[in-house]
Design a protein around this motif. Structure first.
Motif, short mmCIF file in Angstrom:
data_model
loop_
_atom_site.label_atom_id
_atom_site.label_comp_id
_atom_site.label_asym_id
_atom_site.label_seq_id
_atom_site.Cartn_x
_atom_site.Cartn_y
_atom_site.Cartn_z
N THR A 46 -11.55 -5.33 -13.72
CA THR A 46 -12.38 -4.15 -13.53
C THR A 46 -13.60 -4.61 -12.77
N PRO A 47 -14.21 -3.86 -11.94
CA PRO A 47 -13.95 -2.48 -11.54
C PRO A 47 -13.01 -2.36 -10.34
N LYS A 48 -12.40 -3.48 -9.90
CA LYS A 48 -11.52 -3.41 -8.72
C LYS A 48 -10.29 -2.54 -8.95
N VAL A 49 -9.82 -2.48 -10.18
CA VAL A 49 -8.65 -1.66 -10.50
C VAL A 49 -9.11 -0.53 -11.42
N ALA A 50 -8.89 0.72 -10.97
CA ALA A 50 -9.31 1.87 -11.75
C ALA A 50 -8.33 2.15 -12.89
N SER A 51 -7.03 2.07 -12.60
CA SER A 51 -6.05 2.30 -13.65
C SER A 51 -4.69 1.77 -13.21
N LEU A 52 -3.86 1.47 -14.19
CA LEU A 52 -2.46 1.13 -13.97
C LEU A 52 -1.70 2.42 -14.18
N THR A 53 -0.89 2.82 -13.20
CA THR A 53 -0.30 4.15 -13.23
C THR A 53 1.11 4.15 -13.79
N GLY A 54 1.47 5.28 -14.39
CA GLY A 54 2.83 5.48 -14.89
C GLY A 54 3.22 4.52 -15.99
N ASN A 55 4.44 4.68 -16.44
CA ASN A 55 5.00 3.77 -17.44
C ASN A 55 5.82 2.72 -16.71
N PRO A 56 5.47 1.45 -16.88
CA PRO A 56 6.24 0.43 -16.16
C PRO A 56 7.67 0.36 -16.67
N VAL A 57 8.57 0.06 -15.76
CA VAL A 57 9.99 -0.05 -16.10
C VAL A 57 10.35 -1.54 -16.10
N ALA A 58 11.01 -1.99 -17.16
CA ALA A 58 11.44 -3.39 -17.24
C ALA A 58 12.48 -3.65 -16.15
N ASP A 65 7.65 -4.74 -11.42
CA ASP A 65 6.81 -3.87 -10.59
C ASP A 65 5.77 -3.14 -11.42
N VAL A 66 4.57 -3.00 -10.84
CA VAL A 66 3.52 -2.19 -11.46
C VAL A 66 2.71 -1.53 -10.35
N THR A 67 2.40 -0.25 -10.53
CA THR A 67 1.56 0.47 -9.57
C THR A 67 0.18 0.66 -10.18
N PHE A 68 -0.82 0.74 -9.30
CA PHE A 68 -2.20 0.81 -9.78
C PHE A 68 -3.09 1.45 -8.72
N ILE A 69 -4.24 1.91 -9.15
CA ILE A 69 -5.23 2.49 -8.24
C ILE A 69 -6.28 1.42 -7.95
N TRP A 70 -6.42 1.10 -6.68
CA TRP A 70 -7.29 0.01 -6.22
C TRP A 70 -8.65 0.56 -5.81
N ASN A 71 -9.73 -0.03 -6.34
CA ASN A 71 -11.10 0.34 -5.98
C ASN A 71 -11.80 -0.75 -5.20
N GLY A 72 -11.15 -1.90 -5.05
CA GLY A 72 -11.81 -3.04 -4.42
C GLY A 72 -11.80 -2.94 -2.91
N ASP A 81 0.87 -1.17 0.00
CA ASP A 81 0.00 0.00 0.00
C ASP A 81 0.91 1.23 0.00
N LEU A 82 0.82 2.05 -1.03
CA LEU A 82 1.68 3.23 -1.16
C LEU A 82 0.97 4.49 -0.67
N ALA A 83 1.74 5.53 -0.42
CA ALA A 83 1.15 6.82 -0.06
C ALA A 83 0.34 7.33 -1.24
N ASP A 84 -0.88 7.74 -0.98
CA ASP A 84 -1.76 8.20 -2.06
C ASP A 84 -1.36 9.61 -2.49
N SER A 85 -1.03 9.78 -3.77
CA SER A 85 -0.62 11.08 -4.28
C SER A 85 -1.82 11.99 -4.55
N ILE A 86 -2.98 11.40 -4.80
CA ILE A 86 -4.21 12.16 -5.03
C ILE A 86 -5.23 11.70 -3.99
N PRO A 87 -5.78 12.62 -3.20
CA PRO A 87 -6.76 12.22 -2.19
C PRO A 87 -7.92 11.45 -2.83
N GLY A 88 -8.32 10.36 -2.16
CA GLY A 88 -9.43 9.54 -2.66
C GLY A 88 -9.01 8.40 -3.56
N GLN A 89 -7.76 8.39 -4.00
CA GLN A 89 -7.26 7.29 -4.82
C GLN A 89 -6.37 6.41 -3.96
#
Length: 177
Positions: free
Chosen positions: A66-78, A116-123, A33-41
């Motif tokens: 979907t709908p548990k994941v709203a979006s995959l964030t950023g560009n993933p790095v290999a 690694d991949v970061t994402f916004i969780w709605n579940g 669980d990461l620090a949320d950069s945008i409130p509510g996400q």
């Protein structure tokens, strides 16, 4: 007769190659669980450990429901130069999962570093296991599976204590008269 033998040998080799990828591919995850950069996400990160045999241009994809994941964030790095990774966003209102994909750029690529991949969780609660597919160089399905959590160090300690207790109970007891 000679052509039939060659055809059977090539078929057997292709089956063995697909089976070796299928039989050995495992994907484990740690979720943070990461620090949320945008409130509510609710921002999270999966770190995947992958094991298996990947010939050149074979790869895997991990599905984000979907709908548990709203979006995959950023560009993933290999994780290294042996891999190409990308994401496809989940589409709201459409029964299509988001995807994290990785393709081997050479045979026997390094799997030492995590993916690694970061994402916004709605579940509800925290994210868990996901479905994955192993794909061949023509994007054909080779194998499917479910990711598994990487055991935490505390689990190993508890297993060790349990094993010691079991061994102590199984040890022959000597009687004193």
């Amino acid at each position: 007769m000679q052509i039939a033998s060659i055809s059977r040998a090539l078929f057997a080799l292709s089956v063995c190659a697909c089976f070796s990828v299928n039989a050995a591919t495992r994907i484990s995850y740690q979720v943070s669980d990461l620090a949320d950069s945008i409130p509510g996400q609710d921002l999270w990160r999966y770190s995947y450990s992958v094991s298996g045999n990947f010939p050149q241009f074979f790869g895997f994809e991990i599905l984000f429901e979907t709908p548990k994941v709203a979006s995959l964030t950023g560009n993933p790095v290999a994780p290294n130069a042996d891999w190409s990774v990308s994401t496809i966003q989940p589409l709201p209102g459409v029964p299509a999962a988001g995807l994290y994909t990785a393709m081997a750029l050479k045979s026997a690529p390094s799997l030492a570093a995590p993916f690694d991949v970061t994402f916004i969780w709605n579940g509800p609660g925290s994210p868990g296991a996901q479905s994955f597919n192993v794909l061949d160089d023509m994007f054909g399905l080779v194998a499917s599976g479910t990711t598994a959590p990487i055991p935490e160090p505390e689990n190993y300690v508890l297993m060790g204590i349990g094993l010691l207790i079991l061994l102590a109970r199984l040890r022959p007891r000597t009687r004193r008269h």
